[in-house]
Scaffold this motif. Structure first.
Motif, PDB file in Angstrom:
ATOM      1  N   THR A 167      31.078  46.429  34.704  1.00 42.17           N
ATOM      2  CA  THR A 167      32.292  46.122  35.454  1.00 42.17           C
ATOM      3  C   THR A 167      32.036  46.287  36.947  1.00 42.17           C
ATOM      4  O   THR A 167      31.259  47.143  37.380  1.00 42.17           O
ATOM      5  CB  THR A 167      33.451  47.034  35.030  1.00 42.17           C
ATOM      6  OG1 THR A 167      33.100  48.396  35.289  1.00 42.17           O
ATOM      7  CG2 THR A 167      33.748  46.869  33.551  1.00 42.17           C
ATOM      8  N   GLY A 168      32.676  45.443  37.733  1.00 39.75           N
ATOM      9  CA  GLY A 168      32.497  45.496  39.181  1.00 39.75           C
ATOM     10  C   GLY A 168      33.275  44.394  39.867  1.00 39.75           C
ATOM     11  O   GLY A 168      34.018  43.637  39.232  1.00 39.75           O
ATOM     12  N   ASP A 169      33.071  44.278  41.190  1.00 42.12           N
ATOM     13  CA  ASP A 169      33.869  43.373  42.013  1.00 42.12           C
ATOM     14  C   ASP A 169      33.128  42.134  42.466  1.00 42.12           C
ATOM     15  O   ASP A 169      33.709  41.280  43.143  1.00 42.12           O
ATOM     16  CB  ASP A 169      34.383  44.122  43.248  1.00 42.12           C
ATOM     17  CG  ASP A 169      35.259  45.305  42.871  1.00 42.12           C
ATOM     18  OD1 ASP A 169      35.998  45.192  41.869  1.00 42.12           O
ATOM     19  OD2 ASP A 169      35.189  46.337  43.568  1.00 42.12           O
ATOM     20  N   THR A 170      31.836  42.011  42.122  1.00 43.01           N
ATOM     21  CA  THR A 170      31.097  40.820  42.523  1.00 43.01           C
ATOM     22  C   THR A 170      31.565  39.632  41.690  1.00 43.01           C
ATOM     23  O   THR A 170      31.545  39.672  40.461  1.00 43.01           O
ATOM     24  CB  THR A 170      29.583  41.019  42.327  1.00 43.01           C
ATOM     25  OG1 THR A 170      29.161  42.139  43.112  1.00 43.01           O
ATOM     26  CG2 THR A 170      28.810  39.783  42.775  1.00 43.01           C
ATOM     27  N   VAL A 171      31.974  38.579  42.350  1.00 42.92           N
ATOM     28  CA  VAL A 171      32.532  37.414  41.662  1.00 42.92           C
ATOM     29  C   VAL A 171      31.412  36.446  41.301  1.00 42.92           C
ATOM     30  O   VAL A 171      30.630  36.029  42.149  1.00 42.92           O
ATOM     31  CB  VAL A 171      33.582  36.701  42.529  1.00 42.92           C
ATOM     32  CG1 VAL A 171      34.086  35.436  41.823  1.00 42.92           C
ATOM     33  CG2 VAL A 171      34.741  37.641  42.838  1.00 42.92           C
ATOM     34  N   LEU A 172      31.319  36.116  40.019  1.00 44.73           N
ATOM     35  CA  LEU A 172      30.402  35.083  39.535  1.00 44.73           C
ATOM     36  C   LEU A 172      31.225  34.079  38.751  1.00 44.73           C
ATOM     37  O   LEU A 172      31.522  34.294  37.572  1.00 44.73           O
ATOM     38  CB  LEU A 172      29.307  35.681  38.644  1.00 44.73           C
ATOM     39  CG  LEU A 172      28.300  36.600  39.339  1.00 44.73           C
ATOM     40  CD1 LEU A 172      28.446  38.012  38.799  1.00 44.73           C
ATOM     41  CD2 LEU A 172      26.897  36.115  39.096  1.00 44.73           C
ATOM     42  N   GLY A 173      31.632  33.011  39.411  1.00 47.43           N
ATOM     43  CA  GLY A 173      32.483  32.041  38.747  1.00 47.43           C
ATOM     44  C   GLY A 173      33.791  32.688  38.344  1.00 47.43           C
ATOM     45  O   GLY A 173      34.455  33.343  39.149  1.00 47.43           O
ATOM     46  N   PRO A 174      34.178  32.560  37.061  1.00 48.44           N
ATOM     47  CA  PRO A 174      35.467  33.097  36.617  1.00 48.44           C
ATOM     48  C   PRO A 174      35.425  34.580  36.251  1.00 48.44           C
ATOM     49  O   PRO A 174      36.426  35.122  35.782  1.00 48.44           O
ATOM     50  CB  PRO A 174      35.771  32.250  35.382  1.00 48.44           C
ATOM     51  CG  PRO A 174      34.429  31.920  34.831  1.00 48.44           C
ATOM     52  CD  PRO A 174      33.517  31.761  36.018  1.00 48.44           C
ATOM     53  N   VAL A 175      34.301  35.232  36.435  1.00 46.48           N
ATOM     54  CA  VAL A 175      34.178  36.624  36.005  1.00 46.48           C
ATOM     55  C   VAL A 175      33.715  37.483  37.175  1.00 46.48           C
ATOM     56  O   VAL A 175      32.986  37.025  38.061  1.00 46.48           O
ATOM     57  CB  VAL A 175      33.188  36.746  34.815  1.00 46.48           C
ATOM     58  CG1 VAL A 175      31.773  36.385  35.224  1.00 46.48           C
ATOM     59  CG2 VAL A 175      33.217  38.147  34.225  1.00 46.48           C
ATOM     60  N   SER A 176      34.143  38.740  37.185  1.00 44.31           N
ATOM     61  CA  SER A 176      33.674  39.703  38.171  1.00 44.31           C
ATOM     62  C   SER A 176      32.873  40.780  37.460  1.00 44.31           C
ATOM     63  O   SER A 176      33.266  41.246  36.387  1.00 44.31           O
ATOM     64  CB  SER A 176      34.861  40.346  38.912  1.00 44.31           C
ATOM     65  OG  SER A 176      35.563  39.376  39.654  1.00 44.31           O
TER      66      SER A 176
END
Length: 459
Positions: free
Chosen positions: A280-289
């Protein structure tokens, strides 16, 4: 802490043995193929001696082919060295009631050198333990789940052999994916499987029809990685013995028949730190963080797929499963909740995990999980970035790299991999390269039904 239903302490086993409710203990370990080998011990003898001191088995068992014939050319054990013993040390955390058998318990063992009692490095459970030690050194716990698919037939194993494994009668006669009526027709087998797994320390989540004639899936609850590999191994063995007792058969072949869906082993995996999901974290990869740990684990897992493919797809038949439009992945890409992807990211927040759809149901769970963990940890260490997320039909994306076409291609990548040598050890790479190449050699010398049908008259 109370034991899970069906799991046994030595005190509980002792009480059950005294009451003549359990009189036999199977001590077992995984061979190359993921099959359980071992022997049956009298329960009183197990309690008095083998539970603590272990027992022995011939070390040729890690050099055989699928017919149990010893294969020359292994450094680990051979005729020149006389095929001595190795030591089977019961892991008492795996002691459970084998409820599908009469008055029987089963325990899984670590394979050790018979003199020093050090782990045998080429044993599948040892290979996974080594990767778990690496994860622990980096501060990670690992949780996983296996989704196993299989075909159920009304023919017994003996009848199937007599028929040359042709013209078998599947338990279902039309595609039954999520189909309750067709699934009900298989409940004589599947309900027994769910019940016995539950009563043998393997908690079940669900079962459902799959996209083949008589194809089914039974999902068991996620757990720490070693526990899941053990559950996976016992589950396969349990289902085969239930089918056998009912006069039927079940197969975990990756592709039992052309024109039918292949059987997969989708593996779900996530890392934890301090009891929290490390993905879990805040880095955005497309539709998921997700976190950097998530991103780099995914990048490493994908980057090393070619070099570890033989641990996911270990047989000649494995590679028949990778067909476009078949629900099996054919290209190396990741996406979010997209079943055309080899790496399907699912969940959010605490449930975020990576589902790898590459392994077939024929994989050895210890080797498949070891490959996944080794590659992902390598990605974390090297900060490997995953490719861009792919959205859409990955089967149609012909520009993406493809999974290996053959076992030979996969073994060549494994044998020549510096990463594999670092991760698993040179002895493991040498041992399993020889194992896989013997499978290739056996196949090349076989004359198949396909050849007779094609050439008998027309050549």
């Amino acid at each position: 802490m109370a034991l899970l239903r069906g799991m046994l302490s030595l005190d509980e086993l002792s009480a059950l043995a005294a009451a003549d409710e359990i009189d036999t203990v199977i001590v077992a370990f995984s061979d190359h193929y993921g099959r359980l080998l071992g022997k049956r011990l009298d329960a009183d003898y197990f309690l008095a001696a083998a539970a603590r001191r272990g027992t022995q088995a011939c070390n040729y068992l890690l050099t055989t082919d699928i017919e149990m014939e010893p294969v020359p050319g292994y450094r680990f054990a051979n005729w020149e060295r006389g095929y001595g013993d190795f030591h089977l040390q019961p892991d008492l955390h795996t002691l459970r009631w084998a409820s599908w058998l009469e008055a029987t318990a089963i325990v899984l063992c670590d394979v050790q050198d018979d003199a020093a009692h050090e782990p045998v490095s080429v044993a599948p459970r040892s290979i996974l333990r080594r990767q778990l030690q690496r994860a622990a050194a980096l501060g990670f716990d690992v949780k996983a789940a296996s989704e196993l698919e299989y075909y159920i037939y009304r023919d017994s194993y003996r009848k199937a052999q007599e028929k040359g494994y042709a013209d078998l009668s599947p338990m279902g006669w039309y595609l039954e994916d999520y189909h309750i009526l067709q699934g009900t027709r298989e409940e004589s087998f599947t309900a027994a499987a769910r019940r016995h797994l539950k009563h043998s320390g393997i908690p079940v989540e669900s079962s459902k029809g799959e996209w083949g004639l008589g194809q089914h899936e039974l999902n068991i609850r996620y757990a720490d990685l070693l526990t899941m590999a053990d559950r996976h191994s016992v589950m396969k063995h349990c289902l085969k013995e239930i089918a056998d007792a009912q006069g039927g058969s079940v197969t975990f072949m990756a592709k039992p028949f052309a024109g039918q869906a292949g059987s997969s082993c989708h593996i779900h995996l996530s890392l934890f730190q301090g009891g929290e999901n490390a993905f879990t974290g805040d880095t955005v990869l497309g539709p998921v963080s997700g976190s950097d740990v998530f991103r780099h684990f995914l990048g490493g897992w994908m980057a090393r797929l070619d070099e570890t493919m033989a641990f996911y797809a270990p047989t000649i038949n494995s590679y028949k499963r990778y067909e476009d439009g078949s629900w099996a992945p054919t290209r190396i890409a990741w996406s979010y909740d997209n079943r055309t992807a080899g790496f399907r990211v699912v969940g959010r927040g605490d449930s975020l995990r990576i589902e790898c759809r590459v392994p077939g149901a024929d994989c050895n769970p210890y080797l498949a999980y070891a490959a996944a963990l080794a590659a992902g940890l390598d990605g974390i260490t090297k900060e490997t970035e995953p490719p861009e997320i792919f959205e859409g039909d990955i089967y149609a994306a012909r520009h993406l790299p493809r999974v290996p076409y053959t076992l030979e291609q996969a073994v060549d990548s494994f044998a020549g991999s510096e990463f594999a040598r670092r991760a698993f050890g040179a002895d493991v790479v040498e041992h399993y390269s020889h194992f896989f190449r013997q499978e290739i050699t056996s196949y090349r010398s076989a004359v198949t039904d396909w050849e007779r049908k094609r050439y008998f008259e027309r050549i």
